[in-house]
Design an enzyme around this catalytic site. Structure first.
Site, PDB file in Angstrom:
ATOM      1  N   ASN A  83     -15.300  14.085 -13.704  1.00  0.00           N
ATOM      2  CA  ASN A  83     -15.187  12.624 -12.622  1.00  0.00           C
ATOM      3  C   ASN A  83     -15.450  11.889 -13.190  1.00  0.00           C
ATOM      4  O   ASN A  83     -15.687  11.219 -14.456  1.00  0.00           O
ATOM      5  CB  ASN A  83     -16.535  12.618 -11.498  1.00  0.00           C
ATOM      6  CG  ASN A  83     -16.682  11.345 -11.096  1.00  0.00           C
ATOM      7  OD1 ASN A  83     -16.039  10.158 -10.865  1.00  0.00           O
ATOM      8  ND2 ASN A  83     -18.394  10.875 -10.498  1.00  0.00           N
ATOM      9  N   ASN A 110      -3.734   9.992 -14.234  1.00  0.00           N
ATOM     10  CA  ASN A 110      -3.290  10.245 -12.985  1.00  0.00           C
ATOM     11  C   ASN A 110      -4.209   9.618 -12.034  1.00  0.00           C
ATOM     12  O   ASN A 110      -3.830   9.905 -10.599  1.00  0.00           O
ATOM     13  CB  ASN A 110      -2.473  11.924 -13.188  1.00  0.00           C
ATOM     14  CG  ASN A 110      -1.132  11.637 -12.092  1.00  0.00           C
ATOM     15  OD1 ASN A 110      -1.123  10.557 -11.600  1.00  0.00           O
ATOM     16  ND2 ASN A 110      -1.894  12.260 -11.470  1.00  0.00           N
ATOM     17  N   SER A 162       2.197   1.892 -10.309  1.00  0.00           N
ATOM     18  CA  SER A 162       2.865   1.727  -9.493  1.00  0.00           C
ATOM     19  C   SER A 162       3.396   0.589  -9.001  1.00  0.00           C
ATOM     20  O   SER A 162       3.081   0.090  -9.152  1.00  0.00           O
ATOM     21  CB  SER A 162       1.909   2.117  -8.366  1.00  0.00           C
ATOM     22  OG  SER A 162       2.800   2.418  -6.555  1.00  0.00           O
ATOM     23  N   TYR A 176      -5.240  -1.485  -4.387  1.00  0.00           N
ATOM     24  CA  TYR A 176      -5.204  -1.116  -4.771  1.00  0.00           C
ATOM     25  C   TYR A 176      -3.904  -1.345  -5.467  1.00  0.00           C
ATOM     26  O   TYR A 176      -3.400  -1.015  -6.686  1.00  0.00           O
ATOM     27  CB  TYR A 176      -3.680   0.718  -3.517  1.00  0.00           C
ATOM     28  CG  TYR A 176      -2.963   1.417  -4.031  1.00  0.00           C
ATOM     29  CD1 TYR A 176      -3.947   2.489  -4.962  1.00  0.00           C
ATOM     30  CD2 TYR A 176      -1.799   1.542  -3.995  1.00  0.00           C
ATOM     31  CE1 TYR A 176      -2.395   3.332  -5.680  1.00  0.00           C
ATOM     32  CE2 TYR A 176      -0.829   2.316  -4.964  1.00  0.00           C
ATOM     33  CZ  TYR A 176      -1.282   2.986  -5.443  1.00  0.00           C
ATOM     34  OH  TYR A 176      -0.277   3.812  -6.079  1.00  0.00           O
ATOM     35  N   ALA A 177      -3.172  -2.337  -4.849  1.00  0.00           N
ATOM     36  CA  ALA A 177      -2.163  -3.206  -5.342  1.00  0.00           C
ATOM     37  C   ALA A 177      -2.723  -3.951  -6.925  1.00  0.00           C
ATOM     38  O   ALA A 177      -2.036  -3.757  -7.454  1.00  0.00           O
ATOM     39  CB  ALA A 177      -1.132  -3.803  -4.435  1.00  0.00           C
ATOM     40  N   LYS A 180      -3.592  -1.015  -9.443  1.00  0.00           N
ATOM     41  CA  LYS A 180      -2.492  -0.943 -10.186  1.00  0.00           C
ATOM     42  C   LYS A 180      -1.695  -2.130 -11.052  1.00  0.00           C
ATOM     43  O   LYS A 180      -0.918  -1.414 -12.395  1.00  0.00           O
ATOM     44  CB  LYS A 180      -1.269  -0.022  -9.445  1.00  0.00           C
ATOM     45  CG  LYS A 180      -1.779   0.884  -8.876  1.00  0.00           C
ATOM     46  CD  LYS A 180      -2.059   1.661  -9.963  1.00  0.00           C
ATOM     47  CE  LYS A 180      -2.108   3.438  -9.034  1.00  0.00           C
ATOM     48  NZ  LYS A 180      -2.413   4.305 -10.186  1.00  0.00           N
TER      49      LYS A 180
END
Length: 293
Positions: A83, A110, A162, A176-177, A180
């Site tokens: 984890n 990843n 990303s 998320y954006a 990243k």
């Protein structure tokens, strides 16, 4: 798109110890496609690296190791449960790997996943979970591995980011954006900090990549998931098709190898030209991309 039989081999990676965090894959386990982490583990193994496939889901990590062994029966690939959001667990796993192998030459981060939400409606709990999953995992593993590589005087770290961290993609995924984008800058700053110590840190920013996770979104009973799937697959990629996990893995292997020895603190975009386009390219070919995949 690349395929698992076309990716380049880097002889200098033979016998290097490569730790791939998030080497399992979500989605249909019967799918013939590969997730990014699984493909990265395979491509590194193809070059002769001793791969340690880490994943929160031990069964998923073991499946990756089994698939690699089916192509290269004599190639070492060890699966361990990890984890990566848990600092003590990361430290314990890295200590064990170091004890078993004596060194760590390559670290690939990843771990990640997206959750829909805009800044006006996303809950604080959802925001925190996204930052923890997509950013904190990178920090924790680098925190554990960088001192080892510094002591060795060598090592390469590749963090999976990303293009969502570089531009708005039409999807409500603000956490998320943001995470990243932070991964990209974290890699840049860390790469410069360790540039004089023989350690390189870079990031890879995939674009629209067809993976088992995307398949799962498309088959979901959730309207939200299917809408994310629709927005991803309808993007106009100038090269005319979505990429696959081996396109990402080939870039990671390059950054792990001596072929990129003078590259650090950089972010390499793997997106078929999408981020540099106005969204007008590849329309005809893109409309039939799923049929080709």
């Amino acid at each position: 798109m690349a395929s698992r039989d076309e990716t380049p081999v880097y002889p200098d990676l033979k016998d290097k110890v490569a730790v791939v965090i998030g080497a399992g894959q979500s989605g249909n386990t019967n799918s013939n496609s590969w997730g990014n982490g699984a493909a990265i583990a395979k491509v590194l193994a193809d070059s002769g690296a001793k791969v340690i496939a880490c994943d929160m889901n031990l069964e998923a990590a073991q499946r990756t190791a089994s698939r690699i062994h089916s192509y290269s029966p004599n190639q070492p690939c060890t699966a361990i449960q990890l984890n990566a959001t848990n600092g003590p667990e990361v430290r314990q796993a890295i200590d064990k790997i170091l004890n078993d192998h004596g060194r760590i030459d390559i670290l690939v981060n990843n771990v990640g996943g997206t959750r829909a939400g805009d800044p006006g409606t996303m809950t604080e709990e959802a925001w925190d979970a996204q930052i923890q999953l997509n950013l904190k995992t990178v920090f924790l593993t680098c925190k554990a591995v960088l001192p080892i590589m510094e002591k060795q005087g060598s090592g390469s770290i590749v963090n999976n980011a990303s293009i969502a961290g570089m531009r708005y993609l039409g999807k409500p995924q603000v956490a998320y954006a943001s995470a990243k984008a932070a991964v990209i800058h974290f890699s840049k700053v860390s790469g410069i900090m360790y540039a004089g110590k023989g350690v390189r840190v870079n990031s890879v920013a995939p674009g629209m990549v067809y993976t088992p996770l995307l398949e799962m979104l498309g088959n979901s009973q959730s309207d939200e998931d299917r809408e994310i799937y629709r927005k991803i697959t309808e993007h106009n990629v100038p090269q005319g098709s979505m990429g696959d996990a081996f396109d990402v893995a080939a870039c990671v292997a390059f950054l792990a190898s001596r072929a990129s020895k003078y590259i650090t603190g950089q972010n390499i975009v793997v997106d078929g030209g999408l981020i540099g386009s106005t969204g007008t390219g590849g329309t005809t070919a893109q409309s039939s991309v799923l049929a080709k995949l």
